[in-house]
Design a protein around this motif. Sequence first.
Motif, short mmCIF file in Angstrom:
data_model
loop_
_atom_site.label_atom_id
_atom_site.label_comp_id
_atom_site.label_asym_id
_atom_site.label_seq_id
_atom_site.Cartn_x
_atom_site.Cartn_y
_atom_site.Cartn_z
N MET A 31 0.83 -1.21 0.00
CA MET A 31 0.00 0.00 0.00
C MET A 31 0.87 1.26 0.00
O MET A 31 0.59 2.22 -0.72
N LEU A 32 1.94 1.25 0.78
CA LEU A 32 2.85 2.38 0.82
C LEU A 32 3.55 2.57 -0.53
O LEU A 32 3.68 3.70 -1.01
N LEU A 33 3.94 1.48 -1.14
CA LEU A 33 4.57 1.53 -2.46
C LEU A 33 3.61 2.11 -3.49
O LEU A 33 3.98 2.96 -4.31
N GLY A 34 2.36 1.67 -3.47
CA GLY A 34 1.36 2.19 -4.41
C GLY A 34 1.12 3.67 -4.24
O GLY A 34 1.05 4.42 -5.23
N LEU A 35 1.05 4.13 -3.01
CA LEU A 35 0.86 5.56 -2.74
C LEU A 35 2.07 6.37 -3.21
O LEU A 35 1.92 7.41 -3.86
N ALA A 36 3.27 5.88 -2.89
CA ALA A 36 4.49 6.57 -3.30
C ALA A 36 4.60 6.63 -4.83
O ALA A 36 4.95 7.67 -5.40
N ALA A 37 4.28 5.53 -5.50
CA ALA A 37 4.34 5.50 -6.96
C ALA A 37 3.34 6.48 -7.56
O ALA A 37 3.66 7.18 -8.53
#
Length: 123
Positions: free
Chosen positions: A90-96
């Motif tokens: 989820m953090l990766l998706g938000l950062a991307a």
Amino acid sequence: MSEEFQVPQPVPSQEARQWAMFCHFAAFLGLVFPFGSLLGPLIVWQVKKDMDPFVDAQGKEALNFQISVALAAAVCVLLMVVVIGFPLLMLLGLAALVLTIIAGIKANEGKAYRYPFSWRLVK
């Protein structure tokens, strides 16, 4: 003390800035179909890379970032076995999402954007 002088880069044309922005925003095709986040920037970059050096550079940058995100997402999926992969994904998706939007806006302004934490495979 030595001063570093930067040679001013020519401002890309409006059309070149727009296509560079499309290179970044093409990653949102991943929301529509699988591997779209990789195929979108790849296709736009391949079609328009000869148009302007700015489009070529930003297309490579967008593609490299999406490859890095895909590899990080695969690691997150593997880490789901030990539960930590869920919040990391989820953090990766938000950062991307945020970094892709920033990159597209910067490209449209004519400023070359370099993604942080990106593995640059395509040179």
